[in-house]
Design an enzyme around this catalytic site. Structure first.
Site, PDB file in Angstrom:
ATOM      1  N   PRO A   2      -4.865 -97.852 -65.360  1.00  0.00           N
ATOM      2  CA  PRO A   2      -3.651 -98.251 -64.648  1.00  0.00           C
ATOM      3  C   PRO A   2      -3.204 -97.174 -63.665  1.00  0.00           C
ATOM      4  CG  PRO A   2      -3.475 -98.787 -66.973  1.00  0.00           C
ATOM      5  CD  PRO A   2      -4.730 -97.979 -66.817  1.00  0.00           C
ATOM      6  N   GLU A   3      -2.815 -97.619 -62.473  1.00  0.00           N
ATOM      7  CA  GLU A   3      -2.402 -96.702 -61.426  1.00  0.00           C
ATOM      8  C   GLU A   3      -0.929 -96.924 -61.098  1.00  0.00           C
ATOM      9  OE1 GLU A   3      -5.252 -96.674 -58.181  1.00  0.00           O
ATOM     10  OE2 GLU A   3      -6.890 -97.182 -59.540  1.00  0.00           O
ATOM     11  N   LYS A  62       1.260 -92.023 -62.436  1.00  0.00           N
ATOM     12  CA  LYS A  62       0.675 -92.673 -63.603  1.00  0.00           C
ATOM     13  C   LYS A  62       1.449 -92.402 -64.888  1.00  0.00           C
ATOM     14  CE  LYS A  62      -3.980 -92.423 -61.601  1.00  0.00           C
ATOM     15  NZ  LYS A  62      -5.377 -92.012 -61.829  1.00  0.00           N
TER      16      LYS A  62
END
Length: 378
Positions: A2-3, A62
């Protein structure tokens, strides 16, 4: 992994459902990776949550956090496969749930949970942090909630292009680029320079700016840096505004065409330009050689490649990708394959940049057949 956009999505759900509510029950398992590697334990996390009111939730790249009415507060990182689930809410993406059985979707607490809590209310909101591969991190930060970004790990990270526009300026980016000599993509992925950019966001940004991913950053002129800054802000802001929902991404984005690696048939942009992949240090870059041309020196070992341009219209692929997860798989380093020990006739492989075949070529996969022969000889 996930960014910036996926983390913003979770913060959106946390603000919507739990901020301002008191936790009436909490539990956590003891995981030496998720908790232990950042100096805490499941028992400490459970104690920190129990009975506390959730005051706020926020993100920096993040990382994201939950601040409570008194410290310590939770600061979290998803790693490769972490996620936050809310009972009876689909906080993730369509393809995430397509891979799951109905029974698994309905199961609560969900598989691989690390901590969970329930808030006051009728009914109360139930939340769980999950992580199947255990690269995620959940830590406790003992400080006033409003000062959380002044403490580790957030203080060591660079500005967030969406949250910190007054810090992440064109001049800031130019100063970082001029002071380093690394491939431009490596600079974008450096969380100490910019928070939140991962593999697909970096590739999208460089495609929109028309910059080659492996060109040294100090080889770009001021106009190219200005274009890069503009597109970092554009890609990050747009993806965050859409809460990371790729079905809503603009049709002209590289993201919509990059997922065909390893499949049969040509993968091209709508203008007919072929896409290609290069691998450096275990990280793969997707780019359009005909668009992202070299204007300076690049990492040694990258070979020139023929690029064919055809004035043909190619229909955009469907938004639903059955063979790929929404984001996480693309950012994982390729799995290491077992390789026979080198012999006199076969020198050891050097750690060089690998130029992969442009998608759409019809040549047989010689590398794969060679690996088969090696396997038979072991």
């Amino acid at each position: 992994m996930p960014e910036i956009a996926e983390v913003a999505r979770i913060v959106h759900f946390l603000r919507l459902h739990v901020v301002g509510k008191r936790i009436v029950s909490a539990s956590a398992i003891d995981d030496n990776n998720v908790f232990g590697k950042v100096g805490t334990s499941g028992a400490e996390v459970e104690a920190a949550l129990n009975g506390k009111k959730i005051v706020s939730s926020g993100s920096q790249g993040k990382y994201f956090w939950i601040t409570l009415e008194k410290p310590p507060h939770l600061v979290m990182h998803f790693g490769m496969t972490g996620w936050v689930h809310i009972k009876n809410e689909k906080t993730a993406y369509t393809n995430y749930y397509k891979k799951m059985k109905d029974a698994d979707i309905e199961q609560w607490p969900p598989k691989f949970w690390k901590f969970q809590f329930k808030t006051e209310g009728d009914p109360g909101v139930e939340v769980a942090f999950t992580d199947s591969r255990r690269f995620g991190r959940v830590r406790l930060v003992d400080c006033p909630g409003e000062e959380i970004r002044k403490h580790s790990p957030l203080v060591e990270n660079g500005p967030d292009p969406v949250v910190d526009p007054e810090i992440f300026t064109e001049e800031y980016l130019r100063s970082k680029i001029r002071s380093r000599r690394v491939p431009i993509k490596a600079l974008l992925l450096d969380q100490a320079v910019i928070s939140g950019i991962g593999n697909w966001v970096a590739d999208e940004t460089l495609y929109q700016a028309k910059l080659h991913p492996e060109q040294y950053c100090d080889e770009f002129d001021d106009s190219q840096i200005a274009k890069l800054y503009e597109n970092i802000r554009y890609v990050c802001q747009t993806s965050v505004d859409k809460l990371g929902d790729s079905d809503q991404f603009p049709e002209h984005w590289l993201f919509n065409y990059r997922w065909g690696k390893g499949t049969k048939g040509p993968v091209k942009l709508p203008n007919g330009e072929k896409l290609a992949f290069i691998t450096v240090g275990g990280r793969t870059s997707c780019y359009a050689p005909g668009v992202q041309k070299k204007t300076g020196r690049v990492v040694p070992g990258i070979k020139e490649e023929p690029v064919e341009s055809k004035d043909i219209a190619v229909e955009a692929p469907k938004k639903s990708r059955k063979n790929k997860s929404e984001f996480w798989d693309d950012n994982e380093a390729p799995a290491k394959k077992k390789r026979a020990a080198p012999t006199k006739s076969e020198p050891a492989r050097k750690n060089t940049v690998k130029q992969e075949t442009v998608l759409g070529d019809t040549k047989p996969d010689l590398g794969r057949r060679r690996s088969t022969r090696l396997k038979k000889s072991i």
